[in-house]
Design a protein around this motif. Structure first.
Motif, short mmCIF file in Angstrom:
data_model
loop_
_atom_site.label_atom_id
_atom_site.label_comp_id
_atom_site.label_asym_id
_atom_site.label_seq_id
_atom_site.Cartn_x
_atom_site.Cartn_y
_atom_site.Cartn_z
N LEU A 1 0.84 -1.21 0.00
CA LEU A 1 0.00 0.00 0.00
C LEU A 1 0.87 1.25 0.00
N TYR A 2 0.39 2.30 -0.69
CA TYR A 2 1.09 3.59 -0.70
C TYR A 2 0.10 4.67 -0.29
N PHE A 3 0.54 5.58 0.59
CA PHE A 3 -0.36 6.64 1.06
C PHE A 3 0.23 8.03 0.79
N ALA A 4 -0.68 9.03 0.75
CA ALA A 4 -0.32 10.45 0.63
C ALA A 4 0.54 10.66 -0.63
N TRP A 5 1.64 11.44 -0.54
CA TRP A 5 2.37 11.75 -1.77
C TRP A 5 3.08 10.54 -2.37
N TYR B 1 -5.09 5.30 6.95
CA TYR B 1 -4.79 3.91 6.59
C TYR B 1 -5.76 3.04 7.38
N ALA C 1 -0.41 7.92 14.76
CA ALA C 1 -1.62 7.49 14.05
C ALA C 1 -1.49 7.83 12.56
N PHE D 1 -2.46 9.21 9.75
CA PHE D 1 -3.30 10.19 9.04
C PHE D 1 -2.37 11.14 8.30
N TRP D 2 -2.86 11.62 7.16
CA TRP D 2 -2.10 12.61 6.39
C TRP D 2 -3.05 13.67 5.89
N PHE E 1 4.55 5.23 3.57
CA PHE E 1 3.86 6.52 3.69
C PHE E 1 4.79 7.57 4.30
N ALA F 1 3.12 -1.40 3.96
CA ALA F 1 2.67 -0.05 3.57
C ALA F 1 3.83 0.93 3.65
N PRO G 1 5.88 10.65 7.05
CA PRO G 1 5.59 10.88 8.47
C PRO G 1 4.16 11.41 8.63
N VAL G 2 3.48 10.96 9.69
CA VAL G 2 2.05 11.22 9.81
C VAL G 2 1.77 12.66 10.24
N GLU H 1 -6.51 11.93 4.84
CA GLU H 1 -6.43 10.54 4.39
C GLU H 1 -5.94 9.69 5.55
N ALA I 1 5.20 16.83 8.27
CA ALA I 1 5.30 16.56 9.71
C ALA I 1 6.23 17.59 10.33
N ARG J 1 1.63 7.69 -2.82
CA ARG J 1 0.62 7.14 -3.73
C ARG J 1 0.60 7.93 -5.04
N TRP K 1 0.55 18.56 0.45
CA TRP K 1 0.60 17.67 1.62
C TRP K 1 1.26 18.40 2.77
#
Lengths: 83, 154, 154, 83
Positions: free
Chosen positions: A4-8, B57, B124, B126-127, A77, A75, A79-80, B55, B141, A10, B138
């Motif tokens: 899986l890929y998230f944010a930029w 996960y 957690a 989230f983005w 991604f 996955a 940093p959150v 967004e 962080a 993806r 985006w």
């Protein structure tokens, strides 16, 4: 193995999720990253600087030496930024 | 209890539910995060934010929030905890997140609530994409969030 | 804003009022203190409390709460603050006090809210009589409250 | 000068509030306490141990060296227990 890929990441890879079957010598996250980068220029761009990428194996944070195997959910991604 | 949802929530109703019928509670500390209308550290310096999209996960989000909540309950004597985090499109002024901790003692309630949001911020998945006049980007962080979360290590 | 009143208050409505129309707010921290059904540090050790009566010093109470609120706004960049304290007879589970601070930044909201309750605890002229099976008695001030308030000195 | 008593001090003195006119040499809180203690056994009991009593002059906390004068509002009470 599901990746899986998230944010930029993806956006750069161009897809959010893929099923992959890396060769048997790909046994940890670091090797998986190297192998994924050969799949497309988008993969290579997304995974170019692993200092700004976080990874999880089966929904827990994992370092590049973490083992991976068929059936895992992996996955990548940034940093959150929730909260 | 943890909840990840697209819909808004009602802080007053959540607070009432968390304390209902439990007269061992001496204090409850609650934090609500809202969408600001500017980016960065100060309104004067930042670009105007027209909204954001969160967004996440699915699956890992719930797993990590449950771990954070369990850690808070391990560290402090708590009568109740609650974490709610929204995802999807949000406008300035909208609620994003609620964390709350109830305890017999006010200091435990404060510390646990503070811990919950600090750890959530760095753990957690989230983005945020901010929507501004100059386009979407985006959110990066912040090192300060790592520093704040680091207070609770060890 | 500060309020000293006999009536109950609605934390959700107060929170909504504090943030209404202000999209510069990134976070709001709120603490609500409740009447516990036991005295002392732990339920097992304490006598059962059937209720309490809060006496205060009208005039000085408002003056001290306003000074505490002003000090919080001097120390942190805040978009809003609220202190509500009840007096009169209260039952276990009843709300006693609410303090809240809203800011662009979550850390300022947390610190200011924590400061408000710590200072209120040692500076606002309220006194509690607890009503127990063994009779009524005046609650004694706790050294730990002085210690907690002392964190904010200097 | 108005003098107020709160919580257990009020119970011991027996009243919550009184108007007093101390002699001119009573010019600070310490002297006022000494003079008030002569008014009744209840006053003497309430103000016996000033280590457990707080005082305010005109609704601000004040030490025993704080000046007092006609027209002031003076209050005595235990350490506070609100919140």
């Amino acid at each position: 193995m599901k990746v899986l890929y998230f944010a930029w990441l993806r956006s750069k890879v161009g897809i959010g999720e893929e099923e992959v079957a890396p060769p048997p010598e790909v046994s940890d996250l670091g090797a998986l990253v190297a192998w994924l980068k050969t799949r497309s220029p988008g993969h290579a761009a997304a995974l170019a600087d692993m200092a700004v990428v976080r990874a999880a194996v089966n929904q827990d944070y994992a370092g590049l030496d973490h083992p991976v195997k068929a059936g895992d959910e992996v996955a990548f991604f940034p940093p959150v930024t929730g909260g | 209890m943890i909840r990840v949802q697209r819909e808004d929530f009602d802080p007053g109703a959540e607070l009432a539910r968390l304390t209902a019928g439990n007269t061992a509670i001496g204090g409850i500390c609650l934090f609500v995060g809202l969408v600001r209308d500017f980016m960065g550290e100060a309104a004067a310096l930042g670009d105007e934010v027209r909204g954001m999209t969160l967004e996440h996960y699915p699956g890992m989000t719930e797993r990590q929030l449950e771990a954070i909540e369990a850690e808070a309950r391990r560290r402090w004597e708590l009568e109740g905890t609650l974490v709610i985090h929204r995802h999807g499109r949000l406008e300035p002024g909208d609620r994003i997140v609620l964390v709350a901790a109830a305890s017999a003692h006010r200091e435990a309630a404060f510390q646990a609530c503070h811990f919950l949001i600090d750890w959530l911020k760095t753990k957690a998945p989230f983005w945020k994409v901010e929507h501004t006049a100059a386009g979407d980007h985006w959110v990066e962080a912040r090192a300060s969030d790592e520093t704040l979360a680091g207070r609770w290590e060890g």
